[in-house]
Design a protein around this motif. Structure first.
Motif, mmCIF file in Angstrom:
data_model
loop_
_atom_site.group_PDB
_atom_site.id
_atom_site.type_symbol
_atom_site.label_atom_id
_atom_site.label_comp_id
_atom_site.label_asym_id
_atom_site.label_seq_id
_atom_site.Cartn_x
_atom_site.Cartn_y
_atom_site.Cartn_z
ATOM 1 N N ILE A 78 0.839 -1.199 0.000
ATOM 2 C CA ILE A 78 0.000 0.000 0.000
ATOM 3 C C ILE A 78 0.875 1.249 0.000
ATOM 4 O O ILE A 78 0.626 2.209 -0.742
ATOM 5 C CB ILE A 78 -0.966 -0.013 1.205
ATOM 6 C CG1 ILE A 78 -2.022 -1.101 1.008
ATOM 7 C CG2 ILE A 78 -1.620 1.350 1.402
ATOM 8 C CD1 ILE A 78 -2.862 -1.375 2.230
ATOM 9 N N GLN A 79 1.917 1.244 0.812
ATOM 10 C CA GLN A 79 2.821 2.393 0.867
ATOM 11 C C GLN A 79 3.556 2.582 -0.459
ATOM 12 O O GLN A 79 3.745 3.715 -0.910
ATOM 13 C CB GLN A 79 3.817 2.220 2.014
ATOM 14 C CG GLN A 79 3.183 2.340 3.377
ATOM 15 C CD GLN A 79 4.136 1.957 4.502
ATOM 16 O OE1 GLN A 79 5.232 1.462 4.266
ATOM 17 N NE2 GLN A 79 3.710 2.185 5.738
ATOM 18 N N GLN A 80 3.950 1.481 -1.093
ATOM 19 C CA GLN A 80 4.627 1.596 -2.385
ATOM 20 C C GLN A 80 3.683 2.154 -3.441
ATOM 21 O O GLN A 80 4.102 2.955 -4.286
ATOM 22 C CB GLN A 80 5.160 0.226 -2.830
ATOM 23 C CG GLN A 80 6.383 -0.211 -2.061
ATOM 24 C CD GLN A 80 6.830 -1.620 -2.429
ATOM 25 O OE1 GLN A 80 6.027 -2.450 -2.851
ATOM 26 N NE2 GLN A 80 8.115 -1.882 -2.267
ATOM 27 N N GLU A 81 2.428 1.748 -3.405
ATOM 28 C CA GLU A 81 1.444 2.307 -4.341
ATOM 29 C C GLU A 81 1.280 3.802 -4.111
ATOM 30 O O GLU A 81 1.201 4.579 -5.065
ATOM 31 C CB GLU A 81 0.100 1.600 -4.188
ATOM 32 C CG GLU A 81 0.075 0.200 -4.744
ATOM 33 C CD GLU A 81 -1.243 -0.513 -4.482
ATOM 34 O OE1 GLU A 81 -2.146 0.069 -3.844
ATOM 35 O OE2 GLU A 81 -1.364 -1.678 -4.925
ATOM 36 N N GLU A 82 1.242 4.206 -2.850
ATOM 37 C CA GLU A 82 1.109 5.623 -2.513
ATOM 38 C C GLU A 82 2.336 6.399 -2.998
ATOM 39 O O GLU A 82 2.215 7.480 -3.564
ATOM 40 C CB GLU A 82 0.929 5.791 -0.996
ATOM 41 C CG GLU A 82 0.804 7.215 -0.540
ATOM 42 C CD GLU A 82 -0.517 7.863 -0.950
ATOM 43 O OE1 GLU A 82 -0.615 9.089 -0.824
ATOM 44 O OE2 GLU A 82 -1.437 7.160 -1.388
ATOM 45 N N VAL A 83 3.523 5.841 -2.793
ATOM 46 C CA VAL A 83 4.749 6.497 -3.258
ATOM 47 C C VAL A 83 4.729 6.617 -4.781
ATOM 48 O O VAL A 83 5.083 7.659 -5.332
ATOM 49 C CB VAL A 83 6.005 5.720 -2.771
ATOM 50 C CG1 VAL A 83 7.246 6.167 -3.502
ATOM 51 C CG2 VAL A 83 6.181 5.889 -1.277
ATOM 52 N N SER A 84 4.319 5.572 -5.459
ATOM 53 C CA SER A 84 4.246 5.623 -6.928
ATOM 54 C C SER A 84 3.262 6.688 -7.386
ATOM 55 O O SER A 84 3.539 7.440 -8.324
ATOM 56 C CB SER A 84 3.832 4.264 -7.481
ATOM 57 O OG SER A 84 4.814 3.309 -7.237
ATOM 58 N N ARG A 85 2.123 6.752 -6.727
ATOM 59 C CA ARG A 85 1.125 7.757 -7.082
ATOM 60 C C ARG A 85 1.673 9.165 -6.861
ATOM 61 O O ARG A 85 1.563 10.035 -7.722
ATOM 62 C CB ARG A 85 -0.157 7.559 -6.267
ATOM 63 C CG ARG A 85 -1.294 8.473 -6.680
ATOM 64 C CD ARG A 85 -2.511 8.315 -5.796
ATOM 65 N NE ARG A 85 -2.250 8.634 -4.399
ATOM 66 C CZ ARG A 85 -2.117 9.870 -3.910
ATOM 67 N NH1 ARG A 85 -2.208 10.911 -4.703
ATOM 68 N NH2 ARG A 85 -1.889 10.075 -2.637
ATOM 69 N N LEU A 86 2.322 9.370 -5.708
ATOM 70 C CA LEU A 86 2.892 10.682 -5.414
ATOM 71 C C LEU A 86 4.020 11.012 -6.386
ATOM 72 O O LEU A 86 4.156 12.155 -6.826
ATOM 73 C CB LEU A 86 3.404 10.728 -3.970
ATOM 74 C CG LEU A 86 2.328 10.691 -2.887
ATOM 75 C CD1 LEU A 86 2.961 10.568 -1.513
ATOM 76 C CD2 LEU A 86 1.448 11.916 -2.970
ATOM 77 N N ARG A 87 4.821 10.025 -6.738
ATOM 78 C CA ARG A 87 5.922 10.243 -7.676
ATOM 79 C C ARG A 87 5.379 10.673 -9.037
ATOM 80 O O ARG A 87 5.925 11.569 -9.676
ATOM 81 C CB ARG A 87 6.755 8.974 -7.810
ATOM 82 C CG ARG A 87 7.979 9.152 -8.684
ATOM 83 C CD ARG A 87 8.842 7.908 -8.714
ATOM 84 N NE ARG A 87 9.520 7.770 -7.437
ATOM 85 C CZ ARG A 87 9.662 6.616 -6.787
ATOM 86 N NH1 ARG A 87 9.200 5.498 -7.300
ATOM 87 N NH2 ARG A 87 10.287 6.564 -5.636
ATOM 88 N N GLU A 88 4.291 10.034 -9.467
ATOM 89 C CA GLU A 88 3.685 10.419 -10.743
ATOM 90 C C GLU A 88 3.185 11.857 -10.686
ATOM 91 O O GLU A 88 3.353 12.615 -11.637
ATOM 92 C CB GLU A 88 2.541 9.476 -11.086
ATOM 93 C CG GLU A 88 3.000 8.114 -11.536
ATOM 94 C CD GLU A 88 1.835 7.165 -11.804
ATOM 95 O OE1 GLU A 88 0.678 7.643 -11.900
ATOM 96 O OE2 GLU A 88 2.088 5.953 -11.906
ATOM 97 N N GLU A 89 2.588 12.237 -9.564
ATOM 98 C CA GLU A 89 2.115 13.613 -9.414
ATOM 99 C C GLU A 89 3.273 14.595 -9.461
ATOM 100 O O GLU A 89 3.214 15.619 -10.124
ATOM 101 C CB GLU A 89 1.347 13.784 -8.108
ATOM 102 C CG GLU A 89 -0.011 13.141 -8.094
ATOM 103 C CD GLU A 89 -0.725 13.330 -6.758
ATOM 104 O OE1 GLU A 89 -0.279 14.166 -5.951
ATOM 105 O OE2 GLU A 89 -1.731 12.642 -6.536
ATOM 106 N N VAL A 90 4.352 14.285 -8.739
ATOM 107 C CA VAL A 90 5.504 15.183 -8.655
ATOM 108 C C VAL A 90 6.227 15.245 -9.998
ATOM 109 O O VAL A 90 6.620 16.311 -10.446
ATOM 110 C CB VAL A 90 6.468 14.734 -7.531
ATOM 111 C CG1 VAL A 90 7.786 15.466 -7.619
ATOM 112 C CG2 VAL A 90 5.824 14.965 -6.182
ATOM 113 N N ASN A 91 6.399 14.115 -10.652
ATOM 114 C CA ASN A 91 7.107 14.110 -11.934
ATOM 115 C C ASN A 91 6.363 14.920 -12.984
ATOM 116 O O ASN A 91 6.974 15.456 -13.897
ATOM 117 C CB ASN A 91 7.322 12.677 -12.423
ATOM 118 C CG ASN A 91 8.401 11.964 -11.632
ATOM 119 O OD1 ASN A 91 9.206 12.600 -10.978
ATOM 120 N ND2 ASN A 91 8.407 10.649 -11.698
ATOM 121 N N GLY A 92 5.088 15.036 -12.858
ATOM 122 C CA GLY A 92 4.309 15.832 -13.792
ATOM 123 C C GLY A 92 4.571 17.318 -13.647
ATOM 124 O O GLY A 92 4.305 18.105 -14.547
#
Length: 123
Positions: free
Chosen positions: A67-81
């Motif tokens: 769950i934490q890795q999914e959250e990190v991936s989601r946040l990373r996608e937001e930040v990379n944008g």
């Protein structure tokens, strides 16, 4: 002959007593082995129970990690944008994307343009 018969009986009694002692010793040894096996089974059951608890805890931790890795991936996608410093900057205000609509008869030198720009910029 009677003495020989009595000696034979005595020898037989002694042999039976020796055999009973040997059987009792083997029986006691057998009981000790049975007790060790029962203790081993109990220890094994306790260890299996502890192992199952550890497995369940590991599965819970793995699920939390997923769950934490999914959250990190989601946040990373937001930040990379947003680019390199996207996490430190705000998105542009919605007014920057708006087009100003001027009436067709107004030119840029017209004083009413300042009123239109001023009223649109304040909204």
């Amino acid at each position: 002959m009677e003495d020989a018969l009595e000696a034979f009986r005595q020898t037989m009694r002694q042999a039976v007593q020796d055999a009973e002692v040997a059987v009792s010793a083997k029986q006691a040894e057998f009981l000790q082995v049975v007790q060790r096996i029962q203790q081993g089974r109990q220890t094994l059951a306790n260890e299996e129970s502890a192992l199952e608890e550890e497995r369940a805890e590991l599965e819970r931790h793995q699920e939390q990690l997923r769950i934490q890795q999914e959250e990190v991936s989601r946040l990373r996608e937001e930040v990379n944008g947003r680019g390199l410093f996207g996490c430190c900057s705000r998105p542009p205000p919605p007014q920057a994307d708006r087009q100003l609509d001027f009436p067709p008869d107004v030119t840029l030198n017209d004083p009413s343009v300042d009123q239109i720009i001023g009223s649109e910029g304040q909204q």
